[in-house]
Design a protein around this motif. Structure first.
Motif, PDB file in Angstrom:
ATOM      1  N   PRO A  22       7.355  25.385  17.285  1.00  0.00           N
ATOM      2  CA  PRO A  22       8.232  25.612  18.443  1.00  0.00           C
ATOM      3  C   PRO A  22       8.216  27.074  18.868  1.00  0.00           C
ATOM      4  N   GLY A  23       7.973  27.306  20.148  1.00  0.00           N
ATOM      5  CA  GLY A  23       7.996  28.665  20.674  1.00  0.00           C
ATOM      6  C   GLY A  23       6.773  29.494  20.371  1.00  0.00           C
ATOM      7  N   LYS A  24       5.772  28.877  19.756  1.00  0.00           N
ATOM      8  CA  LYS A  24       4.559  29.619  19.388  1.00  0.00           C
ATOM      9  C   LYS A  24       3.331  28.986  20.021  1.00  0.00           C
ATOM     10  N   GLU A  25       2.232  29.745  20.030  1.00  0.00           N
ATOM     11  CA  GLU A  25       0.989  29.220  20.550  1.00  0.00           C
ATOM     12  C   GLU A  25       0.307  28.331  19.511  1.00  0.00           C
ATOM     13  N   GLN A  26      -0.573  27.501  20.008  1.00  0.00           N
ATOM     14  CA  GLN A  26      -1.346  26.655  19.116  1.00  0.00           C
ATOM     15  C   GLN A  26      -2.247  27.536  18.252  1.00  0.00           C
ATOM     16  N   GLU A  27      -2.352  27.203  16.957  1.00  0.00           N
ATOM     17  CA  GLU A  27      -3.172  27.998  16.060  1.00  0.00           C
ATOM     18  C   GLU A  27      -4.076  27.110  15.215  1.00  0.00           C
ATOM     19  N   PHE A  28      -5.165  27.681  14.789  1.00  0.00           N
ATOM     20  CA  PHE A  28      -6.144  26.993  13.963  1.00  0.00           C
ATOM     21  C   PHE A  28      -5.592  26.748  12.572  1.00  0.00           C
ATOM     22  N   VAL A  29      -5.906  25.580  12.019  1.00  0.00           N
ATOM     23  CA  VAL A  29      -5.507  25.252  10.649  1.00  0.00           C
ATOM     24  C   VAL A  29      -6.748  25.060   9.769  1.00  0.00           C
ATOM     25  N   ALA A  30      -7.598  24.101  10.137  1.00  0.00           N
ATOM     26  CA  ALA A  30      -8.770  23.796   9.326  1.00  0.00           C
ATOM     27  C   ALA A  30      -9.800  23.064  10.185  1.00  0.00           C
ATOM     28  N   ALA A  31     -11.067  23.184   9.801  1.00  0.00           N
ATOM     29  CA  ALA A  31     -12.139  22.496  10.505  1.00  0.00           C
ATOM     30  C   ALA A  31     -13.227  22.088   9.521  1.00  0.00           C
ATOM     31  N   ILE A  32     -14.029  21.123   9.941  1.00  0.00           N
ATOM     32  CA  ILE A  32     -15.076  20.584   9.076  1.00  0.00           C
ATOM     33  C   ILE A  32     -16.282  20.258   9.932  1.00  0.00           C
ATOM     34  N   ASN A  33     -17.485  20.518   9.406  1.00  0.00           N
ATOM     35  CA  ASN A  33     -18.672  20.234  10.207  1.00  0.00           C
ATOM     36  C   ASN A  33     -18.996  18.750  10.191  1.00  0.00           C
ATOM     37  N   TRP A  34     -20.042  18.355  10.899  1.00  0.00           N
ATOM     38  CA  TRP A  34     -20.322  16.946  11.126  1.00  0.00           C
ATOM     39  C   TRP A  34     -20.522  16.152   9.829  1.00  0.00           C
ATOM     40  N   SER A  35     -21.099  16.795   8.818  1.00  0.00           N
ATOM     41  CA  SER A  35     -21.412  16.084   7.582  1.00  0.00           C
ATOM     42  C   SER A  35     -20.318  16.211   6.529  1.00  0.00           C
ATOM     43  N   GLY A  36     -19.402  17.127   6.742  1.00  0.00           N
ATOM     44  CA  GLY A  36     -18.382  17.393   5.727  1.00  0.00           C
ATOM     45  C   GLY A  36     -18.805  18.453   4.737  1.00  0.00           C
ATOM     46  N   GLY A  37     -19.983  19.020   4.921  1.00  0.00           N
ATOM     47  CA  GLY A  37     -20.498  19.994   3.975  1.00  0.00           C
ATOM     48  C   GLY A  37     -19.938  21.385   4.129  1.00  0.00           C
ATOM     49  N   ASP A  38     -19.460  21.715   5.303  1.00  0.00           N
ATOM     50  CA  ASP A  38     -18.881  23.035   5.556  1.00  0.00           C
ATOM     51  C   ASP A  38     -17.445  22.877   6.037  1.00  0.00           C
ATOM     52  N   LYS A  39     -16.566  23.661   5.451  1.00  0.00           N
ATOM     53  CA  LYS A  39     -15.151  23.599   5.804  1.00  0.00           C
ATOM     54  C   LYS A  39     -14.623  25.005   6.070  1.00  0.00           C
TER      55      LYS A  39
END
Length: 125
Positions: free
Chosen positions: A40-57
């Motif tokens: 609330p009251g803040k901008e959207q921020e990055f949490v986590a991401a994963i590549n297509w194969s799941g090999g890189d996070k």
């Protein structure tokens, strides 16, 4: 294209939740996927991401060691396991499908074509 996020709720500090994001109408297995959040009251921020194969996070520093992102390409589903939750983790969590399959650009929301509707996570005693 539909991304359906679920699994949010109310949890006490120190507790755990597992978010899911079911994808349809998109080439899930070739796309990088990510989780972002907006408090609330803040901008959207990055949490986590994963590549297509799941090999890189990739993880934001403020969740590293507590959150784990994973995917099951056979089920077109993305997950976010959240442990040791803190009140500052309270936010609406959004899953996104990137137009790229891999790379550090997965941490940038401008690289995402599609978004789920969000699921609310509230961490409070």
């Amino acid at each position: 294209v539909q991304l359906q996020a679920s699994g949010g709720g109310l949890v006490q500090p120190g507790g755990s939740l597992r978010l899911s994001c079911a994808a349809s109408g998109v080439t899930f297995g070739t796309r990088g996927m990510g989780w972002f959040r907006q408090a609330p009251g803040k901008e959207q921020e990055f949490v986590a991401a994963i590549n297509w194969s799941g090999g890189d996070k990739y993880y934001a520093d403020y969740v590293k060691g507590r959150f784990t992102i994973s995917r099951d390409n056979t089920k077109n589903t993305l997950y976010l396991q959240m442990n040791s939750l803190k009140p500052e983790d309270t936010a609406v969590y959004y899953c996104g499908a990137s137009r790229t399959g891999a790379g550090s650009s997965l941490t940038l929301k401008n690289w995402y074509d599609y978004w789920g509707q969000g699921t609310l996570v509230t961490v409070s005693s």
